[in-house]
Design a protein around this motif. Sequence first.
Motif, PDB file in Angstrom:
ATOM      1  N   UNK A 132       0.799  -1.218   0.000  1.00 24.76           N
ATOM      2  CA  UNK A 132       0.000   0.000   0.000  1.00 24.76           C
ATOM      3  C   UNK A 132       0.837   1.276   0.000  1.00 24.76           C
ATOM      4  N   UNK A 133       2.161   1.156   0.038  1.00 23.66           N
ATOM      5  CA  UNK A 133       3.002   2.350  -0.102  1.00 23.66           C
ATOM      6  C   UNK A 133       2.704   3.072  -1.415  1.00 23.66           C
ATOM      7  N   UNK A 134       2.276   2.323  -2.429  1.00 21.39           N
ATOM      8  CA  UNK A 134       2.123   2.871  -3.772  1.00 21.39           C
ATOM      9  C   UNK A 134       0.668   3.145  -4.135  1.00 21.39           C
ATOM     10  N   UNK A 135      -0.216   3.113  -3.135  1.00 21.17           N
ATOM     11  CA  UNK A 135      -1.630   3.288  -3.411  1.00 21.17           C
ATOM     12  C   UNK A 135      -1.953   4.756  -3.675  1.00 21.17           C
ATOM     13  N   UNK A 136      -2.585   5.030  -4.811  1.00 21.73           N
ATOM     14  CA  UNK A 136      -3.077   6.383  -5.080  1.00 21.73           C
ATOM     15  C   UNK A 136      -4.316   6.639  -4.231  1.00 21.73           C
ATOM     16  N   UNK A 137      -5.283   5.742  -4.326  1.00 27.06           N
ATOM     17  CA  UNK A 137      -6.424   5.670  -3.419  1.00 27.06           C
ATOM     18  C   UNK A 137      -7.045   4.299  -3.629  1.00 27.06           C
ATOM     19  N   UNK A 138      -7.984   3.928  -2.777  1.00 30.59           N
ATOM     20  CA  UNK A 138      -8.490   2.561  -2.815  1.00 30.59           C
ATOM     21  C   UNK A 138      -9.368   2.275  -4.029  1.00 30.59           C
ATOM     22  N   UNK A 139      -9.682   3.296  -4.795  1.00 26.72           N
ATOM     23  CA  UNK A 139     -10.432   3.076  -6.027  1.00 26.72           C
ATOM     24  C   UNK A 139      -9.509   3.012  -7.240  1.00 26.72           C
ATOM     25  N   UNK A 140      -8.213   3.232  -7.017  1.00 29.61           N
ATOM     26  CA  UNK A 140      -7.257   3.167  -8.125  1.00 29.61           C
ATOM     27  C   UNK A 140      -5.986   2.466  -7.652  1.00 29.61           C
ATOM     28  N   UNK A 141      -6.055   1.135  -7.421  1.00 25.33           N
ATOM     29  CA  UNK A 141      -4.859   0.411  -6.986  1.00 25.33           C
ATOM     30  C   UNK A 141      -3.916   0.173  -8.166  1.00 25.33           C
ATOM     31  N   UNK A 142      -2.850   0.965  -8.245  1.00 25.24           N
ATOM     32  CA  UNK A 142      -1.998   0.883  -9.428  1.00 25.24           C
ATOM     33  C   UNK A 142      -1.189  -0.410  -9.442  1.00 25.24           C
ATOM     34  N   UNK A 143      -0.452  -0.620 -10.520  1.00 24.58           N
ATOM     35  CA  UNK A 143       0.210  -1.906 -10.748  1.00 24.58           C
ATOM     36  C   UNK A 143       1.210  -2.262  -9.664  1.00 24.58           C
ATOM     37  N   UNK A 144       1.867  -1.285  -9.083  1.00 27.38           N
ATOM     38  CA  UNK A 144       2.883  -1.578  -8.068  1.00 27.38           C
ATOM     39  C   UNK A 144       2.271  -2.042  -6.754  1.00 27.38           C
ATOM     40  N   UNK A 145       0.981  -1.840  -6.587  1.00 29.17           N
ATOM     41  CA  UNK A 145       0.284  -2.287  -5.380  1.00 29.17           C
ATOM     42  C   UNK A 145      -0.116  -3.751  -5.501  1.00 29.17           C
ATOM     43  N   UNK A 146      -0.640  -4.145  -6.655  1.00 28.33           N
ATOM     44  CA  UNK A 146      -1.347  -5.412  -6.768  1.00 28.33           C
ATOM     45  C   UNK A 146      -0.867  -6.344  -7.871  1.00 28.33           C
ATOM     46  N   UNK A 147       0.169  -5.987  -8.597  1.00 29.11           N
ATOM     47  CA  UNK A 147       0.582  -6.841  -9.714  1.00 29.11           C
ATOM     48  C   UNK A 147       2.060  -7.188  -9.672  1.00 29.11           C
ATOM     49  N   UNK A 148       2.612  -7.316  -8.490  1.00 26.32           N
ATOM     50  CA  UNK A 148       4.025  -7.672  -8.362  1.00 26.32           C
ATOM     51  C   UNK A 148       4.210  -9.190  -8.467  1.00 26.32           C
ATOM     52  N   UNK A 149       5.325  -9.578  -9.066  1.00 19.71           N
ATOM     53  CA  UNK A 149       5.652 -11.002  -9.172  1.00 19.71           C
ATOM     54  C   UNK A 149       5.644 -11.643  -7.790  1.00 19.71           C
ATOM     55  N   UNK A 150       5.081 -12.842  -7.706  1.00 17.89           N
ATOM     56  CA  UNK A 150       5.041 -13.710  -6.511  1.00 17.89           C
ATOM     57  C   UNK A 150       4.086 -13.236  -5.432  1.00 17.89           C
ATOM     58  N   UNK A 151       3.340 -12.184  -5.655  1.00 22.46           N
ATOM     59  CA  UNK A 151       2.542 -11.595  -4.573  1.00 22.46           C
ATOM     60  C   UNK A 151       1.095 -12.072  -4.522  1.00 22.46           C
ATOM     61  N   UNK A 152       0.773 -13.143  -5.252  1.00 28.05           N
ATOM     62  CA  UNK A 152      -0.568 -13.718  -5.127  1.00 28.05           C
ATOM     63  C   UNK A 152      -0.481 -15.242  -5.056  1.00 28.05           C
ATOM     64  N   UNK A 153      -0.188 -15.791  -3.886  1.00 33.44           N
ATOM     65  CA  UNK A 153      -0.273 -17.242  -3.723  1.00 33.44           C
ATOM     66  C   UNK A 153      -1.702 -17.720  -3.981  1.00 33.44           C
ATOM     67  N   UNK A 154      -1.815 -18.900  -4.594  1.00 33.47           N
ATOM     68  CA  UNK A 154      -3.115 -19.460  -4.953  1.00 33.47           C
ATOM     69  C   UNK A 154      -3.074 -20.952  -4.644  1.00 33.47           C
ATOM     70  N   UNK A 155      -4.095 -21.457  -3.954  1.00 37.20           N
ATOM     71  CA  UNK A 155      -4.137 -22.891  -3.686  1.00 37.20           C
ATOM     72  C   UNK A 155      -4.528 -23.185  -2.247  1.00 37.20           C
ATOM     73  N   UNK A 156      -4.060 -24.294  -1.661  1.00 39.66           N
ATOM     74  CA  UNK A 156      -3.352 -25.359  -2.375  1.00 39.66           C
ATOM     75  C   UNK A 156      -4.241 -26.171  -3.292  1.00 39.66           C
ATOM     76  N   UNK A 157      -5.551 -26.153  -2.968  1.00 42.82           N
ATOM     77  CA  UNK A 157      -6.481 -27.040  -3.657  1.00 42.82           C
ATOM     78  C   UNK A 157      -7.474 -26.271  -4.533  1.00 42.82           C
ATOM     79  N   UNK A 158      -7.920 -26.958  -5.563  1.00 44.69           N
ATOM     80  CA  UNK A 158      -9.132 -26.598  -6.288  1.00 44.69           C
ATOM     81  C   UNK A 158     -10.204 -27.567  -5.820  1.00 44.69           C
ATOM     82  N   UNK A 159     -11.309 -27.030  -5.296  1.00 43.80           N
ATOM     83  CA  UNK A 159     -12.386 -27.859  -4.773  1.00 43.80           C
ATOM     84  C   UNK A 159     -13.594 -27.728  -5.691  1.00 43.80           C
TER      85      UNK A 159
END
Length: 246
Positions: A132-159
């Motif tokens: 959130x250091x790079x947040x412009x505001x909560x309605x405009x989460x720019x790429x540096x806030x939410x699209x960094x490599x490795x920053x979205x773990x997903x899993x472990x299972x698909x149910x």
Amino acid sequence: MKRARVAAGGVLHDAVEENGCIKLEDGRLLNEENVEWLPPVQPQTTFALGLNYADHAKELSFKAPEEPLVFLKGPNTFIGHRGETKRPQEAENMHYECELGVVIGRTAKDVKKEDAYDYVAGYTIGNDYAIRDYLENYYRPNLRVKNRDTCTPLGPWFVDRDDIYDPMNLTLKTYINDRLTQEGTTADMIFKIPDLIEYLSSFMTLNPNDVILTGTPEGLDQVHAGDTVVTEIEGIGALTNYIRHA
């Protein structure tokens, strides 16, 4: 059924859960520490919801949105269970976000909410870290806030969809180093799963393996290099992630 994608011996396998172990297609049973976990599906277009829990919006001093607040995530953000997320050295505000992930099962366009679950293949867990250091505001989460490599773990299972009786009544929990820091329920979503599928499919086509990350409840906390973060959703499992310096 709980399904996974793992690598063992340098070979990619589709696997299922059996008695707490990983069962490969060839019948081998392995402990979870003996495989490399991948996201349980290969995410296609991935939609992430902002401020989709009223309590979370309130803790951030924001008014709950009147229509879904959605942004997109790139493929390099995703890692699997027991993976390492890189924390930027300069970041001062990095928060986990435990989220129910909805996986689309077939092509969907102009879907009405009463039919929405027919287009769901199943569910997984996402931990959608926000820097959130790079947040412009909560309605405009720019790429540096939410699209960094490795920053979205997903899993472990698909149910599978039919194995979750009521996805709108599941408990979510997050632990940092075994300390409970977040607890909520999907019942508190502002825009429910059928609402989101109707909304998104009204102006674009949803495709198989598209993923909707449905937002996080209140209870955010900082993560630091060296932390172990576990995000858990009732009926789906517990997603473990390790924080390291970038």
